[in-house]
Write a protein that holds these residues in place. Structure first.
Motif, PDB file in Angstrom:
ATOM      1  N   LEU A  52       7.491   2.942  91.666  1.00  6.00           N
ATOM      2  CA  LEU A  52       7.540   4.274  91.059  1.00  6.00           C
ATOM      3  C   LEU A  52       6.290   5.078  91.397  1.00  6.00           C
ATOM      4  O   LEU A  52       6.363   6.278  91.693  1.00  6.00           O
ATOM      5  N   ARG A  53       5.126   4.433  91.363  1.00  5.34           N
ATOM      6  CA  ARG A  53       3.883   5.118  91.703  1.00  5.34           C
ATOM      7  C   ARG A  53       3.867   5.517  93.183  1.00  5.34           C
ATOM      8  O   ARG A  53       3.302   6.571  93.534  1.00  5.34           O
ATOM      9  N   ALA A  54       4.453   4.695  94.043  1.00  7.11           N
ATOM     10  CA  ALA A  54       4.513   5.048  95.460  1.00  7.11           C
ATOM     11  C   ALA A  54       5.367   6.297  95.671  1.00  7.11           C
ATOM     12  O   ALA A  54       4.999   7.187  96.446  1.00  7.11           O
ATOM     13  N   GLY A  55       6.502   6.360  94.971  1.00 10.64           N
ATOM     14  CA  GLY A  55       7.316   7.572  95.051  1.00 10.64           C
ATOM     15  C   GLY A  55       6.602   8.779  94.488  1.00 10.64           C
ATOM     16  O   GLY A  55       6.685   9.888  95.043  1.00 10.64           O
ATOM     17  N   ALA A  56       5.877   8.592  93.385  1.00  7.60           N
ATOM     18  CA  ALA A  56       5.120   9.699  92.804  1.00  7.60           C
ATOM     19  C   ALA A  56       4.006  10.150  93.737  1.00  7.60           C
ATOM     20  O   ALA A  56       3.713  11.359  93.839  1.00  7.60           O
ATOM     21  N   PHE A  67       1.075  12.980  89.044  1.00  6.76           N
ATOM     22  CA  PHE A  67       1.584  11.616  89.091  1.00  6.76           C
ATOM     23  C   PHE A  67       2.559  11.331  87.948  1.00  6.76           C
ATOM     24  O   PHE A  67       3.613  10.724  88.161  1.00  6.76           O
ATOM     25  N   LYS A  68       2.232  11.760  86.733  1.00  6.41           N
ATOM     26  CA  LYS A  68       3.142  11.489  85.618  1.00  6.41           C
ATOM     27  C   LYS A  68       4.468  12.219  85.784  1.00  6.41           C
ATOM     28  O   LYS A  68       5.537  11.593  85.659  1.00  6.41           O
ATOM     29  N   PRO A  69       4.468  13.534  86.079  1.00  8.32           N
ATOM     30  CA  PRO A  69       5.769  14.167  86.376  1.00  8.32           C
ATOM     31  C   PRO A  69       6.457  13.555  87.587  1.00  8.32           C
ATOM     32  O   PRO A  69       7.689  13.482  87.643  1.00  8.32           O
ATOM     33  N   GLY A  70       5.667  13.081  88.573  1.00 14.09           N
ATOM     34  CA  GLY A  70       6.268  12.453  89.742  1.00 14.09           C
ATOM     35  C   GLY A  70       6.968  11.155  89.405  1.00 14.09           C
ATOM     36  O   GLY A  70       8.054  10.860  89.926  1.00 14.09           O
ATOM     37  N   VAL A  71       6.353  10.350  88.508  1.00 13.33           N
ATOM     38  CA  VAL A  71       6.999   9.105  88.080  1.00 13.33           C
ATOM     39  C   VAL A  71       8.313   9.409  87.369  1.00 13.33           C
ATOM     40  O   VAL A  71       9.346   8.754  87.615  1.00 13.33           O
ATOM     41  N   VAL A  72       8.280  10.412  86.495  1.00 14.85           N
ATOM     42  CA  VAL A  72       9.511  10.787  85.786  1.00 14.85           C
ATOM     43  C   VAL A  72      10.566  11.286  86.769  1.00 14.85           C
ATOM     44  O   VAL A  72      11.753  10.937  86.662  1.00 14.85           O
ATOM     45  N   ALA A  73      10.131  12.082  87.758  1.00 13.76           N
ATOM     46  CA  ALA A  73      11.080  12.607  88.745  1.00 13.76           C
ATOM     47  C   ALA A  73      11.685  11.484  89.581  1.00 13.76           C
ATOM     48  O   ALA A  73      12.897  11.478  89.850  1.00 13.76           O
ATOM     49  N   LEU A 168      12.366  -4.850  80.816  1.00 18.48           N
ATOM     50  CA  LEU A 168      11.615  -4.833  82.068  1.00 18.48           C
ATOM     51  C   LEU A 168      11.447  -3.409  82.584  1.00 18.48           C
ATOM     52  O   LEU A 168      10.338  -2.992  82.966  1.00 18.48           O
ATOM     53  N   LEU A 169      12.532  -2.642  82.599  1.00 21.15           N
ATOM     54  CA  LEU A 169      12.474  -1.263  83.088  1.00 21.15           C
ATOM     55  C   LEU A 169      11.607  -0.392  82.183  1.00 21.15           C
ATOM     56  O   LEU A 169      10.865   0.479  82.670  1.00 21.15           O
ATOM     57  N   THR A 170      11.687  -0.617  80.874  1.00 18.88           N
ATOM     58  CA  THR A 170      10.871   0.162  79.945  1.00 18.88           C
ATOM     59  C   THR A 170       9.383  -0.087  80.177  1.00 18.88           C
ATOM     60  O   THR A 170       8.580   0.860  80.263  1.00 18.88           O
ATOM     61  N   VAL A 171       9.004  -1.359  80.289  1.00 16.30           N
ATOM     62  CA  VAL A 171       7.608  -1.694  80.541  1.00 16.30           C
ATOM     63  C   VAL A 171       7.148  -1.128  81.886  1.00 16.30           C
ATOM     64  O   VAL A 171       6.022  -0.624  82.018  1.00 16.30           O
ATOM     65  N   ALA A 172       8.014  -1.180  82.903  1.00 17.74           N
ATOM     66  CA  ALA A 172       7.655  -0.665  84.224  1.00 17.74           C
ATOM     67  C   ALA A 172       7.369   0.831  84.177  1.00 17.74           C
ATOM     68  O   ALA A 172       6.408   1.318  84.794  1.00 17.74           O
ATOM     69  N   VAL A 173       8.184   1.582  83.460  1.00 13.59           N
ATOM     70  CA  VAL A 173       7.966   3.031  83.360  1.00 13.59           C
ATOM     71  C   VAL A 173       6.644   3.330  82.656  1.00 13.59           C
ATOM     72  O   VAL A 173       5.863   4.186  83.094  1.00 13.59           O
ATOM     73  N   PHE A 174       6.362   2.628  81.565  1.00 16.09           N
ATOM     74  CA  PHE A 174       5.095   2.841  80.858  1.00 16.09           C
ATOM     75  C   PHE A 174       3.902   2.489  81.747  1.00 16.09           C
ATOM     76  O   PHE A 174       2.879   3.194  81.743  1.00 16.09           O
ATOM     77  N   ALA A 176       3.815   2.597  85.025  1.00 14.32           N
ATOM     78  CA  ALA A 176       3.706   3.593  86.086  1.00 14.32           C
ATOM     79  C   ALA A 176       3.126   4.909  85.568  1.00 14.32           C
ATOM     80  O   ALA A 176       2.374   5.589  86.287  1.00 14.32           O
ATOM     81  N   LEU A 177       3.433   5.272  84.344  1.00 12.29           N
ATOM     82  CA  LEU A 177       2.940   6.533  83.794  1.00 12.29           C
ATOM     83  C   LEU A 177       1.429   6.504  83.578  1.00 12.29           C
ATOM     84  O   LEU A 177       0.736   7.501  83.807  1.00 12.29           O
TER      85      LEU A 177
END
Length: 355
Positions: A52-56, A67-73, A168-174, A176-177
């Motif tokens: 996610l950070r690489a995409g952001a 970066f934070k809006p990029g992770v969400v996007a 897992l996905l929830t922890v990953a998003v947090f 990455a943010l």
């Protein structure tokens, strides 16, 4: 007048420091073993967070997005792409999955018929029947509780897996943010004299894992397309879903091709024995091209891992942690190699590798 006898040398006293350190180390190892599932989940979350950070970072460089809006996007884009794929190809895939599952009993009947007609198959069947009678005490009804236990265990495993995936996905998003915050907090646990070195090693690990995931995603996509196209050219009805299975299971080196090839060959048996041979040859050719041509080209820009160590890592981590260890064996091996190079070879032995 006799001289006094010399005093015996005093016994060295055990220092409490080393004892406490050894006990703390033992307790830490026990805790890590007990929490191995949590640690594996955390490692998987870190992998997703790195993606996610690489995409952001890509959006930040080319669109100026934070970066934070990029992770969400990036997360929303992945969700929308998956939803679109489900909407467009979901009915066809689900129908093919139903056909595949429905055809497996016929394929298995053909396999058992072929085995029963051969001397090797009759020998194996007799051995399996003897083992079943020995285990069940000769009574068929004794196996009913084990069947119900297997069904309930499977259901609990499925629901538990879904819950773990959501967590897992929830922890990953947090992660990455707020990646810099978590990185800084982890580095504060390291002594000041080693903090800068630890930060550089952590950054190298993140870059290596990001390159590995990018290369693995490309490899999975190419294998899925090649398998689906080859099965379609052979006239296999479920080419789409079988190609999808081949791409997804290709994340597991060595073992993945067998996991995808077995159901494909079984289904092809319903179309004829010749079709099964063609499908098996197709999987062999694709895996040979992927292993000897495609993967070396990808690893040149991603992560070059020794094949022998990869196989040993799959066996070792699979034996320790089960299926999750098999799936994560390659990135865990990558982390282990970098840590051995930087911490042991360079810092302990003083041998500068320069790579």
């Amino acid at each position: 007048m006799t001289e006094p006898l010399p005093k015996p040398p005093a016994r060295p006293r055990l220092q409490p420091g080393p004892i406490a350190t050894a006990l703390a180390g033992i307790l830490l190892l026990v805790a890590l073993w007990q929490w191995s599932n949590v640690l594996l989940m955390g490692f998987g979350a870190i992998l997703i967070a790195i993606a996610l950070r690489a995409g952001a970072a890509f959006l930040h460089r080319h669109a100026g997005l934070g970066f934070k809006p990029g992770v969400v996007a990036v997360a929303l884009a992945v969700v929308l792409v998956l939803a679109g794929m489900v909407a467009l190809a979901g009915p066809a895939i689900s129908d093919q999955f139903r056909q595949l599952i429905g055809s497996l009993p016929d394929a298995w009947d053909q396999v058992t018929t072929w085995l029963s007609e051969s001397s090797v198959g009759q020998f194996l069947e007799q051995r399996m029947e003897d083992a079943a009678r020995t285990e069940n005490g000769g009574a068929a009804t004794d196996s009913l509780p084990s069947v119900f236990g297997y069904v309930t265990g499977t259901l609990s495993t499925v629901f538990g897996g879904v819950a773990n995936l959501i967590l897992l996905l929830t922890v990953a998003v947090f992660l990455a943010l707020d990646a810099p915050m978590y990185r800084g907090g982890a580095l504060r646990l390291v002594p000041l004299s080693y903090r800068a070195r630890t930060g550089r090693i952590a950054d190298e690990l993140a870059q290596a894992l990001a390159r590995w995931m990018g290369g693995q995603a490309l490899d999975m996509l190419l294998v899925a397309v090649a398998t689906g196209l080859g099965l379609w050219l052979l006239g296999v009805p479920l080419a789409l879903v079988l190609g999808l299975i081949a791409g997804l299971t290709n994340i597991i080196p060595v073992v993945g091709p067998f996991l995808s090839g077995i159901p494909a060959v079984l289904f092809a048996l319903t179309q004829g024995f010749d079709m099964a041979i063609y499908v098996a040859l197709l999987f062999v050719v694709i895996q040979q091209v992927e292993g000897n041509l495609l993967m070396p080209m990808i690893q040149r820009y991603a992560a070059d891992l020794p094949p022998a160590l990869t196989v040993l890592a799959i066996v070792a981590f699979g034996g320790l942690f089960g299926f999750a260890g098999i799936v994560l064996a390659t990135p865990l091996l990558l982390v282990a190699i970098i840590l051995v190079k930087r911490i042991y070879v360079e810092d302990v032995l003083g041998d500068r590798l320069g790579d």
